[in-house]
Scaffold this active site. Structure first.
Site, mmCIF file in Angstrom:
data_model
loop_
_atom_site.group_PDB
_atom_site.id
_atom_site.type_symbol
_atom_site.label_atom_id
_atom_site.label_comp_id
_atom_site.label_asym_id
_atom_site.label_seq_id
_atom_site.Cartn_x
_atom_site.Cartn_y
_atom_site.Cartn_z
ATOM 1 N N ASN A 7 51.405 49.566 -4.322
ATOM 2 C CA ASN A 7 50.881 49.839 -5.218
ATOM 3 C C ASN A 7 49.120 49.158 -5.247
ATOM 4 O OD1 ASN A 7 50.101 49.412 -8.314
ATOM 5 N ND2 ASN A 7 51.887 48.350 -9.327
ATOM 6 N N ARG A 91 52.004 53.689 -5.743
ATOM 7 C CA ARG A 91 51.988 54.194 -7.151
ATOM 8 C C ARG A 91 50.396 54.806 -7.375
ATOM 9 N NH1 ARG A 91 49.864 49.710 -12.349
ATOM 10 N NH2 ARG A 91 50.766 51.471 -13.720
ATOM 11 N N HIS A 180 52.565 54.350 -17.034
ATOM 12 C CA HIS A 180 53.411 53.674 -16.879
ATOM 13 C C HIS A 180 55.022 55.121 -17.028
ATOM 14 C CE1 HIS A 180 51.688 50.356 -19.351
ATOM 15 N NE2 HIS A 180 51.783 49.821 -18.198
ATOM 16 N N ARG A 241 43.434 44.018 -23.349
ATOM 17 C CA ARG A 241 42.803 45.880 -24.200
ATOM 18 C C ARG A 241 43.180 45.815 -25.687
ATOM 19 N NH1 ARG A 241 46.404 49.237 -19.371
ATOM 20 N NH2 ARG A 241 45.812 47.301 -18.355
ATOM 21 N N GLU A 385 59.381 50.046 -10.836
ATOM 22 C CA GLU A 385 59.379 51.417 -10.700
ATOM 23 C C GLU A 385 59.065 51.365 -8.971
ATOM 24 O OE1 GLU A 385 56.404 48.997 -12.924
ATOM 25 O OE2 GLU A 385 55.288 50.603 -13.571
HETATM 26 C C1 LIG Z 1 48.197 52.372 -16.776
HETATM 27 C C2 LIG Z 1 48.280 50.280 -16.610
HETATM 28 O O1 LIG Z 1 47.908 50.756 -18.108
HETATM 29 O O2 LIG Z 1 49.066 49.938 -15.492
HETATM 30 P P1 LIG Z 1 49.200 48.346 -15.771
HETATM 31 O O3 LIG Z 1 49.863 47.725 -16.710
HETATM 32 O O4 LIG Z 1 49.522 48.119 -14.337
HETATM 33 O O5 LIG Z 1 47.912 47.673 -16.061
HETATM 34 MG MG LIG Z 2 52.890 46.956 -13.996
#
Ligand SMILES: CC(=O)OP(=O)(O)O
Ligand SMILES: [Mg+2]
Ligand SMILES: Nc1ncnc2c1ncn2[C@@H]1O[C@H](COP(=O)(O)OP(=O)(O)O)[C@@H](O)[C@H]1O
Length: 403
Positions: A7, A91, A180, A241, A385
């Protein structure tokens, strides 16, 4: 067969080496701070002490070389030669509309992943570096890519289209993709096994709450809606975020604060969420600690995070006209009983009854945390995952050999 799962992120690379006979993890680890002054390789072999190595690793090719070297190292390694690694699974966050399932890497596949750089600028370029780095270090190995978006390709247009001019979908493929997916897929399978019911009979909401966080509505084993959108920014409030906001905030803020496109992008992706509201951290552990010390902003951040998650669960119960199972997974979902208790507290109207004792119990196993009488079953299912990536990689490479 030995399968290496990778990953690759922009400055990190996580790996797990599987022996697929029993699906056992032979070794795992991560390289952090790639391209920075001092990079750290952490390598773990079950039953042995963790190894940490600090050195300069300037790019992903060197990072993969270091990983391969440590896997065959006489002292810390688990392989006698690198050709024991027969396949590598990666991934890949964005597979657009082109990939509905995992595929073997070909020049066409690489071209398509590159074409999708625009849609996942933080993730896809790093994955591509990982793929090239494996080509450079393990030239004869088959590579497979497993997409975060693939599981969500079953969503109907009512869920994946945005109510904006259709020309934008036709020209630029602007739509909801969701992420995800490997995790939502894995935990929904595990949940059905724990319940002892076929997937076709249960309506599930799966909450993947980690650094990035998303919720998925799963009906008859298929994703019918999910909270992340064109990019992994939409939906829930996350560590850094924003999740859902009024889109008008973007031009308004750009204008008032004289921000550039990249500044506003960075604001919403890296300087929002828990971090922005608490002023403390993006890490849920530190938020909970702040709350316990009476920090009001930490409490507000936690309350907003819970409130927004609860709204999505309610919305997805409505989207499926029912709900049988609620699943919590990933870093926060698996570990924070406080978060789970607070979310469920406001969902009693749906028929959710949490068992306090079960919720507080710590375990690495998939388990019930609702009472026996709870109409909706609530589960904690540790995600994996990497295992799903290893399985897909193994299956595709076996198939290719037999063809
Ligand atoms: C798609 C995504 O947000 O992945 P991560 O949670 O690993 O940042
Ligand atoms: Mg993760
Ligand atoms: N005991 C805990 N309580 C609350 N949150 C936790 C706990 N352990 C881990 N976490 C959270 O899990 C997050 C990481 O989740 P993870 O799923 O590993 O993220 P990612 O794969 O996106 O990097 C951390 O940011 C941290 O906030």
């Amino acid at each position: 067969m030995k399968v290496l799962v990778i990953n690759a992120g922009s400055s990190s690379l996580k790996y797990q080496l599987y022996d697929m006979r029993e699906e056992t993890v032979m070794a795992s680890g991560r390289v952090e701070r790639i391209g920075m002054d001092s990079s750290i390789l952490t390598h773990e072999v079950p039953g042995r002490q963790e190894v940490r190595d600090v050195s300069e690793i300037l790019d992903h090719v060197t990072a993969v070389k270091r990983v391969v070297d440590i896997l065959v190292d006489p002292q810390h390694g688990v392989l006698s030669a690198i050709n024991e690694i027969q396949a590598v699974g990666h991934r890949v966050v964005h597979g657009g509309e082109s990939f509905k399932q995992s595929v073997i890497v070909t020049p066409e596949v690489k071209l398509e992943i590159r074409r999708l750089f625009d849609l996942a600028p933080l993730h896809n370029p790093a994955h591509m570096m990982g793929i090239s780095a494996v080509e450079a270090n393990l030239p004869n190995v088959e590579q497979v890519v497993v997409f975060d978006t693939a599981f969500h390709q079953t969503m109907p247009p009512t869920a994946y289209l945005y109510p904006i001019p259709m020309v934008l979908y036709r020209r630029h493929k602007i739509r909801r993709y969701g992420f995800h997916g490997t995790s939502h897929h894995y935990v929904s399978d595990q949940a059905a096994q724990l319940l002892g019911k076929p997937l076709s009979e249960v309506k599930m909401v799966s909450c993947h709450i980690g650094n990035g966080a998303s919720v998925t509505a799963i009906k008859e084993g298929q994703s019918v809606d999910t909270s992340m959108g064109l990019t992994p920014l939409e939906g829930l409030m996350m560590g850094t975020r924003s999740g859902d906001i009024d889109p008008a905030i973007v031009p308004f803020t750009m204008n008032k604060e004289e921000l550039t496109l990249s500044e506003v992008n960075s604001m919403l992706n890296k300087h929002s969420g828990l971090l922005a509201i608490s002023g403390i951290s993006s890490d849920m552990r530190e938020i909970v600690q702040g709350m316990d010390e009476g920090d009001k902003n930490a409490q507000l951040a936690f309350d907003m995070y819970v409130y927004r998650l609860r709204k999505y669960i309610g919305a997805y119960a409505a989207a499926m006209n029912g709900l049988d199972v609620l699943i919590f997974t990933a870093g926060v979902g698996e570990n924070s009983d406080r978060l789970r208790a607070s979310v469920c507290e406001g969902l009693t109207f749906l028929g959710i009854e949490l068992d306090e004792e079960l919720n507080k119990k710590r375990s690495k196993e998939a388990r019930y945390i609702s009472t026996e009488n709870s109409r909706i079953k609530v589960l904690v299912v540790p995600t994996n995952e990497e295992l799903l990536i290893a399985r897909d990689t193994y299956a595709l490479v076996q198939q290719a050999k037999q063809a």
